[in-house]
Design a protein around this motif. Structure first.
Motif, PDB file in Angstrom:
ATOM      1  N   ASP A   1       0.835  -1.207   0.000  1.00  0.00           N
ATOM      2  CA  ASP A   1       0.000   0.000   0.000  1.00  0.00           C
ATOM      3  C   ASP A   1       0.871   1.259   0.000  1.00  0.00           C
ATOM      4  O   ASP A   1       2.051   1.202   0.348  1.00  0.00           O
ATOM      5  CB  ASP A   1      -0.890   0.032   1.256  1.00  0.00           C
ATOM      6  CG  ASP A   1      -2.000  -1.011   1.207  1.00  0.00           C
ATOM      7  OD1 ASP A   1      -2.168  -1.629   0.142  1.00  0.00           O
ATOM      8  OD2 ASP A   1      -2.679  -1.203   2.243  1.00  0.00           O
ATOM      9  N   VAL A   2       0.263   2.378  -0.381  1.00  0.00           N
ATOM     10  CA  VAL A   2       1.003   3.642  -0.336  1.00  0.00           C
ATOM     11  C   VAL A   2       0.429   4.549   0.745  1.00  0.00           C
ATOM     12  O   VAL A   2      -0.736   4.417   1.148  1.00  0.00           O
ATOM     13  CB  VAL A   2       0.990   4.397  -1.689  1.00  0.00           C
ATOM     14  CG1 VAL A   2       1.674   3.590  -2.764  1.00  0.00           C
ATOM     15  CG2 VAL A   2      -0.418   4.761  -2.078  1.00  0.00           C
ATOM     16  N   VAL A   3       1.282   5.459   1.226  1.00  0.00           N
ATOM     17  CA  VAL A   3       0.909   6.398   2.284  1.00  0.00           C
ATOM     18  C   VAL A   3       0.879   7.799   1.692  1.00  0.00           C
ATOM     19  O   VAL A   3       1.828   8.214   1.017  1.00  0.00           O
ATOM     20  CB  VAL A   3       1.930   6.349   3.439  1.00  0.00           C
ATOM     21  CG1 VAL A   3       1.534   7.314   4.551  1.00  0.00           C
ATOM     22  CG2 VAL A   3       2.073   4.926   3.971  1.00  0.00           C
ATOM     23  N   LEU A   4      -0.221   8.519   1.923  1.00  0.00           N
ATOM     24  CA  LEU A   4      -0.348   9.881   1.406  1.00  0.00           C
ATOM     25  C   LEU A   4      -0.583  10.856   2.551  1.00  0.00           C
ATOM     26  O   LEU A   4      -1.139  10.486   3.587  1.00  0.00           O
ATOM     27  CB  LEU A   4      -1.530   9.999   0.426  1.00  0.00           C
ATOM     28  CG  LEU A   4      -1.473   9.153  -0.843  1.00  0.00           C
ATOM     29  CD1 LEU A   4      -2.196   7.838  -0.640  1.00  0.00           C
ATOM     30  CD2 LEU A   4      -2.091   9.907  -2.009  1.00  0.00           C
ATOM     31  N   VAL A   5      -0.165  12.100   2.340  1.00  0.00           N
ATOM     32  CA  VAL A   5      -0.476  13.169   3.290  1.00  0.00           C
ATOM     33  C   VAL A   5      -1.195  14.260   2.515  1.00  0.00           C
ATOM     34  O   VAL A   5      -0.931  14.471   1.326  1.00  0.00           O
ATOM     35  CB  VAL A   5       0.799  13.698   3.993  1.00  0.00           C
ATOM     36  CG1 VAL A   5       1.704  14.464   3.034  1.00  0.00           C
ATOM     37  CG2 VAL A   5       0.453  14.584   5.188  1.00  0.00           C
ATOM     38  N   SER A   6      -2.135  14.962   3.190  1.00  0.00           N
ATOM     39  CA  SER A   6      -2.979  15.908   2.457  1.00  0.00           C
ATOM     40  C   SER A   6      -2.328  17.268   2.253  1.00  0.00           C
ATOM     41  O   SER A   6      -2.837  18.081   1.478  1.00  0.00           O
ATOM     42  CB  SER A   6      -4.319  16.082   3.174  1.00  0.00           C
ATOM     43  OG  SER A   6      -4.116  16.685   4.429  1.00  0.00           O
ATOM     44  N   GLY A   7      -1.228  17.548   2.950  1.00  0.00           N
ATOM     45  CA  GLY A   7      -0.585  18.847   2.775  1.00  0.00           C
ATOM     46  C   GLY A   7       0.580  19.023   3.718  1.00  0.00           C
ATOM     47  O   GLY A   7       1.031  18.057   4.348  1.00  0.00           O
ATOM     48  N   SER A   8       1.060  20.261   3.846  1.00  0.00           N
ATOM     49  CA  SER A   8       2.279  20.533   4.622  1.00  0.00           C
ATOM     50  C   SER A   8       2.071  20.190   6.095  1.00  0.00           C
ATOM     51  O   SER A   8       1.001  20.429   6.654  1.00  0.00           O
ATOM     52  CB  SER A   8       2.671  21.994   4.481  1.00  0.00           C
ATOM     53  OG  SER A   8       1.676  22.814   5.057  1.00  0.00           O
ATOM     54  N   ILE A   9       3.115  19.650   6.710  1.00  0.00           N
ATOM     55  CA  ILE A   9       2.980  19.158   8.079  1.00  0.00           C
ATOM     56  C   ILE A   9       3.622  20.117   9.093  1.00  0.00           C
ATOM     57  O   ILE A   9       4.510  20.893   8.763  1.00  0.00           O
ATOM     58  CB  ILE A   9       3.585  17.744   8.230  1.00  0.00           C
ATOM     59  CG1 ILE A   9       5.096  17.760   8.015  1.00  0.00           C
ATOM     60  CG2 ILE A   9       2.913  16.770   7.272  1.00  0.00           C
ATOM     61  CD1 ILE A   9       5.785  16.473   8.463  1.00  0.00           C
ATOM     62  N   GLY A  10       3.106  20.055  10.329  1.00  0.00           N
ATOM     63  CA  GLY A  10       3.698  20.781  11.455  1.00  0.00           C
ATOM     64  C   GLY A  10       3.195  22.203  11.650  1.00  0.00           C
ATOM     65  O   GLY A  10       3.651  22.900  12.555  1.00  0.00           O
ATOM     66  N   ASP A  11       2.228  22.645  10.814  1.00  0.00           N
ATOM     67  CA  ASP A  11       1.812  24.052  10.874  1.00  0.00           C
ATOM     68  C   ASP A  11       1.185  24.423  12.225  1.00  0.00           C
ATOM     69  O   ASP A  11       1.513  25.455  12.806  1.00  0.00           O
ATOM     70  CB  ASP A  11       0.795  24.365   9.759  1.00  0.00           C
ATOM     71  CG  ASP A  11       1.377  24.170   8.374  1.00  0.00           C
ATOM     72  OD1 ASP A  11       2.551  23.750   8.283  1.00  0.00           O
ATOM     73  OD2 ASP A  11       0.669  24.421   7.383  1.00  0.00           O
ATOM     74  N   HIS A  12       0.269  23.585  12.714  1.00  0.00           N
ATOM     75  CA  HIS A  12      -0.431  23.954  13.950  1.00  0.00           C
ATOM     76  C   HIS A  12       0.532  24.047  15.138  1.00  0.00           C
ATOM     77  O   HIS A  12       0.589  25.061  15.832  1.00  0.00           O
ATOM     78  CB  HIS A  12      -1.546  22.951  14.274  1.00  0.00           C
ATOM     79  CG  HIS A  12      -2.211  23.239  15.591  1.00  0.00           C
ATOM     80  ND1 HIS A  12      -3.039  24.317  15.783  1.00  0.00           N
ATOM     81  CD2 HIS A  12      -2.115  22.625  16.798  1.00  0.00           C
ATOM     82  CE1 HIS A  12      -3.450  24.348  17.041  1.00  0.00           C
ATOM     83  NE2 HIS A  12      -2.899  23.333  17.677  1.00  0.00           N
ATOM     84  N   GLY A  13       1.300  23.001  15.328  1.00  0.00           N
ATOM     85  CA  GLY A  13       2.218  22.970  16.476  1.00  0.00           C
ATOM     86  C   GLY A  13       3.198  24.129  16.455  1.00  0.00           C
ATOM     87  O   GLY A  13       3.450  24.764  17.478  1.00  0.00           O
ATOM     88  N   MET A  14       3.735  24.440  15.284  1.00  0.00           N
ATOM     89  CA  MET A  14       4.726  25.518  15.230  1.00  0.00           C
ATOM     90  C   MET A  14       4.067  26.888  15.343  1.00  0.00           C
ATOM     91  O   MET A  14       4.694  27.831  15.825  1.00  0.00           O
ATOM     92  CB  MET A  14       5.586  25.410  13.967  1.00  0.00           C
ATOM     93  CG  MET A  14       6.514  24.211  13.942  1.00  0.00           C
ATOM     94  SD  MET A  14       7.208  23.713  15.548  1.00  0.00           S
ATOM     95  CE  MET A  14       8.331  25.079  15.869  1.00  0.00           C
ATOM     96  N   ALA A  15       2.786  27.014  14.932  1.00  0.00           N
ATOM     97  CA  ALA A  15       2.071  28.279  15.147  1.00  0.00           C
ATOM     98  C   ALA A  15       1.972  28.540  16.650  1.00  0.00           C
ATOM     99  O   ALA A  15       2.190  29.657  17.125  1.00  0.00           O
ATOM    100  CB  ALA A  15       0.683  28.227  14.516  1.00  0.00           C
ATOM    101  N   ILE A  16       1.652  27.491  17.413  1.00  0.00           N
ATOM    102  CA  ILE A  16       1.527  27.625  18.869  1.00  0.00           C
ATOM    103  C   ILE A  16       2.901  27.896  19.493  1.00  0.00           C
ATOM    104  O   ILE A  16       3.063  28.792  20.315  1.00  0.00           O
ATOM    105  CB  ILE A  16       0.956  26.322  19.475  1.00  0.00           C
ATOM    106  CG1 ILE A  16      -0.399  26.000  18.853  1.00  0.00           C
ATOM    107  CG2 ILE A  16       0.881  26.416  20.990  1.00  0.00           C
ATOM    108  CD1 ILE A  16      -1.552  26.742  19.392  1.00  0.00           C
ATOM    109  N   MET A  17       3.903  27.095  19.069  1.00  0.00           N
ATOM    110  CA  MET A  17       5.228  27.240  19.660  1.00  0.00           C
ATOM    111  C   MET A  17       5.813  28.621  19.387  1.00  0.00           C
ATOM    112  O   MET A  17       6.450  29.208  20.245  1.00  0.00           O
ATOM    113  CB  MET A  17       6.183  26.184  19.086  1.00  0.00           C
ATOM    114  CG  MET A  17       6.046  24.824  19.702  1.00  0.00           C
ATOM    115  SD  MET A  17       6.344  24.826  21.477  1.00  0.00           S
ATOM    116  CE  MET A  17       8.124  24.642  21.502  1.00  0.00           C
ATOM    117  N   SER A  18       5.592  29.136  18.180  1.00  0.00           N
ATOM    118  CA  SER A  18       6.200  30.426  17.853  1.00  0.00           C
ATOM    119  C   SER A  18       5.557  31.527  18.697  1.00  0.00           C
ATOM    120  O   SER A  18       6.205  32.519  19.014  1.00  0.00           O
ATOM    121  CB  SER A  18       6.092  30.727  16.359  1.00  0.00           C
ATOM    122  OG  SER A  18       4.747  30.718  15.955  1.00  0.00           O
TER     123      SER A  18
END
Lengths: 374, 349
Positions: free
Chosen positions: B178-195
């Motif tokens: 099987d293949v693995v897909l992601v719907s878009g760029s990763i890490g946006d939420h966590g880094m918005a909070i961290m920044s």
């Protein structure tokens, strides 16, 4: 990302990989120690060893500030938080290091100790300003890289008249640790740690410069190549070390010229020697008592010294008997040589310090390299 | 005094007022908070039943239910707030099961002294998110704790939806090949909070990706691709979610780092703080596993949807008794992708 991606380029890595393979002689082995945890982490995270010939072996060194911190020092910080009602400020990495009585700073915090994770010593200063009725202690750990900021903080506290701020100083020195390894029986007599050269520290060298390593190259006939923390830096340094070995040279070379000069940062050095002095001896995890290997706060700044203010007395505490962190930090053993590795000792419940910091040899291998043991 | 109308109650002072203990006391003040704030924005025919429980019509297929507590700090962050997040998080948990999200319940724990204006912003944001997702808030609860015993507001939401008969998506259905897909760029939420927390400022601020994914999941299901698993990688990030799937299915997963979309500013912030985007939380992205033969069709369907424009195939499922997730690094080596240990980012959602 500009100025970073350039040093992680896969095509250049392939080119360096071929160059190293072409350079190594098939009839010998090459054993290099990367002193710094930063290099250990880069090697594991980017899979650098996959690009090296089988006869080039990287040995992890003791350059991980959290890893070399002995239990007794963490006990002091816990004592301050739990028994003396002090706010202890510490880098996040230190929180999970196992201490005496089945405690860690994290567990001491859960028992009511006021322990705060900070990203920089300036955060600790701010906490001291915001809590004038409380004593605030900064648990200062690290090699020469983190020492100048601590010196700045102490001077800043003095300038502000911040009387509730002190520092529990556990700053250690890189050259003393390298010397200790070169003088160890495993390297000198027993030959259990065949060392053909060192990858020298990146950030530490920006402060102390490249000169302090001249002695090791000359006296012990070991090549040193100072390298940055990016994976291409590490590959380039390995190529330079292989060439030195093949040509019978033992010199200090600088791969990290974009940041390191022979003299280092003279301003930072002056600041450090103004605030700190050498300790006669300091206990390291793994290396034991090492003479003149750490810093203490000078008498002129005694009022900012937590050891003086709280009359702290150091008590050494033994590591878990089965834990091999000591031997791993000296390069004598690999993480997988330890019976505890990956069974009772994991990043979730570390028994030894090398499993705690992401720069620790055990944590790096567990997190990034476990598939190689399968 | 003669001017005062009979039965008149002074309305809530949304602008200046603050939550006090009476708002959770079960008396008139609580009723007023519910009617003038919660019901005003979130009201509907079900909530209007006004009973201890809500009667809902039964639907066809299997019932899906999911619950999530939200404790994010700060409450308002670039790209979102706790209100919208509490809807998105739960809607997504229901949607990635292949269900159409229909109903939500919400429990609020409010701290004494919390500004009513902030609470109103949060509730309005919830209402917008619920409307956009087509879900109705059908039950709710409010409690107030003394000052210092909470941190502004905590929200627990439960979501309900129906999966059509015959459709089953589950973490234990990934198969080698099987293949693995992601719907878009990763890490946006966590880094918005961290920044926000670390006061990192960038030329372009990092925005949370907090959003409901029901539209994207519907488009993916409509493509007819043989989907095995969908999951939204929240706390613990892509690394944790893929490790969960690998263990549930008893397989290994091989990722290709170069294929994983990460925004440059997210990468830069991660670099600065020593974090790995693979471990960082997302609130508007999903991971999917599907049969290799259908990968192109699924990818096309995802990319045709606004929330999947940057969708990518990032890896394959392989046979591996150790259930390791491994990655070919952009550098050319290979490494494990492990669960995050410890608690780098407390209170991220």
């Amino acid at each position: 990302m500009k100025y970073v991606d350039e040093f992680r380029d896969g095509d250049i890595a392939q080119g360096l990989s071929k160059a190293i393979a072409a350079e190594v002689r098939a009839d010998r082995r090459y054993n290099f120690m990367e002193f710094c945890g930063g290099h250990t982490h880069a090697i594991s995270r980017y899979g650098v060893t996959d690009l090296l010939p089988a006869n080039v072996r990287m040995i992890h060194g003791p350059g991980c500030p959290v890893c070399v911190l002995p239990i007794g020092r963490i006990d002091l910080a816990i004592h301050l938080a739990l028994e003396r009602g002090v706010i202890v400020c510490t880098y996040a990495d230190t929180m999970r290091v196992p201490a005496s009585h089945n405690l860690s700073l994290m567990r001491a915090k859960a028992r009511g100790g006021d322990i705060r994770m900070v990203y920089a010593v300036t955060d600790a200063l701010r906490i001291a300003r915001d809590n004038p009725a409380k004593e605030v202690v900064f648990f200062a750990i690290g090699f020469e890289t983190t020492t100048p900021p601590t010196a700045v903080a102490i001077k800043q506290a003095q300038a502000e008249g911040l009387t509730n701020f002190t520092v529990l100083c556990c700053h250690v020195l890189t050259p003393s640790a390298i010397m200790n390894i070169l003088e160890s029986p495993e390297v000198r007599e027993l030959g259990t740690v065949p060392l053909d050269g060192f990858i020298g520290p990146a950030h530490v060298s920006t402060v102390i410069g490249s000169r302090p390593y001249d002695h090791f190259a000359e006296e012990y006939r070991k090549p040193v190549v100072i390298a940055g923390f990016e994976p291409l830096d590490v590959m380039q340094a390995i190529l330079m070390l292989v060439r030195q070995v093949n040509q019978g040279r033992a010199e200090v070379e600088n791969e990290f010229t974009r940041a390191v000069t022979p003299d280092g940062n003279l301003k930072a050095q002056a600041l450090v020697s103004e605030v700190f002095e050498l300790r006669r001896s300091f206990e390291w995890r793994g290396l034991g008592e090492v003479p003149y290997s750490a810093l203490a706060i000078r008498a002129a700044y005694a009022e900012f010294d937590a050891e003086r203010r709280f009359d702290l007395e150091y008590h050494p505490a033994p590591d878990n008997k089965a834990c091999e962190c000591g031997a791993i930090l000296r390069g004598v053993k690999r993480p997988t040589d330890c019976k505890l590795f990956g069974t009772v000792c994991t990043p979730e419940s570390p028994m030894g310090s090398c499993m705690v910091s992401s720069e620790g040899a055990c944590a790096a291998h567990y997190t990034y390299g476990r598939h190689k043991d399968a | 005094m003669g001017d005062v109308k009979k039965g008149y109650a002074r309305p809530l002072d949304i602008k200046q007022g603050r939550v006090d203990l009476s708002h959770g006391g079960g008396g008139r003040a609580m009723v007023q908070l519910i009617t003038e704030l919660f019901a005003k924005h979130l009201g509907n025919e079900y909530l209007a039943q006004g009973n201890d429980g809500t009667l809902l019509p039964a639907g066809a297929g299997h019932l899906v239910i999911s619950t999530d507590s939200h404790v994010v700090s700060p409450l308002f962050f670039p790209g979102g707030d706790i209100g919208g997040l509490s809807v998105h998080g739960t809607v997504n948990d229901v949607a990635v099961m292949g269900a159409t999200p229909l109903y939500l319940t919400a429990g609020f724990i409010l701290e004494e002294g919390f500004p009513l204006a902030d609470l109103a912003r949060i509730v309005e944001s919830m209402a917008r998110a619920a409307n956009a997702a087509g879900v109705k808030l059908v039950a709710g609860d409010t409690k107030v704790v003394e000052q210092g015993k909470g941190d502004g507001v905590f929200i627990t939401t439960t979501g309900v939806g129906y999966v059509p008969e015959g459709l089953r998506l589950s973490g234990d259905l990934a198969r080698p090949g099987d293949v693995v897909l992601v719907s878009g760029s990763i890490g946006d939420h966590g880094m918005a909070i961290m920044s926000q927390r670390e006061n990192l400022s960038f030329d372009a601020p990092i925005l949370s990706d907090s959003a409901s994914l029901h539209g994207l999941t519907a488009a993916m299901l409509a493509s007819g691709a043989a989907l095995r698993v969908m999951r939204d990688p929240t706390r613990g990030g892509v690394a944790a979610t893929l490790n969960e799937i690998a263990h549930q299915s008893g397989v290994g997963i091989h990722l290709d780092e170069a294929a994983i979309p990460v925004k440059p500013e997210v990468n830069a912030a991660c670099e600065l703080l020593g974090l790995d985007p693979l471990n960082i939380a997302n609130e508007g992205k999903l991971l999917a596993v599907c049969a290799a033969a259908d990968a192109e069709r699924l990818l096309a369907a995802m990319r045709a949807h606004p929330q999947g424009r940057e969708a990518a195939v990032i890896g394959r499922v392989v046979e591996d008794a150790h259930c390791f997730v491994q990655m070919k690094t952009g550098f050319g080596g290979r490494r494990m992708v492990d669960w995050l240990s410890g608690e780098q980012l407390p209170r991220i959602c």
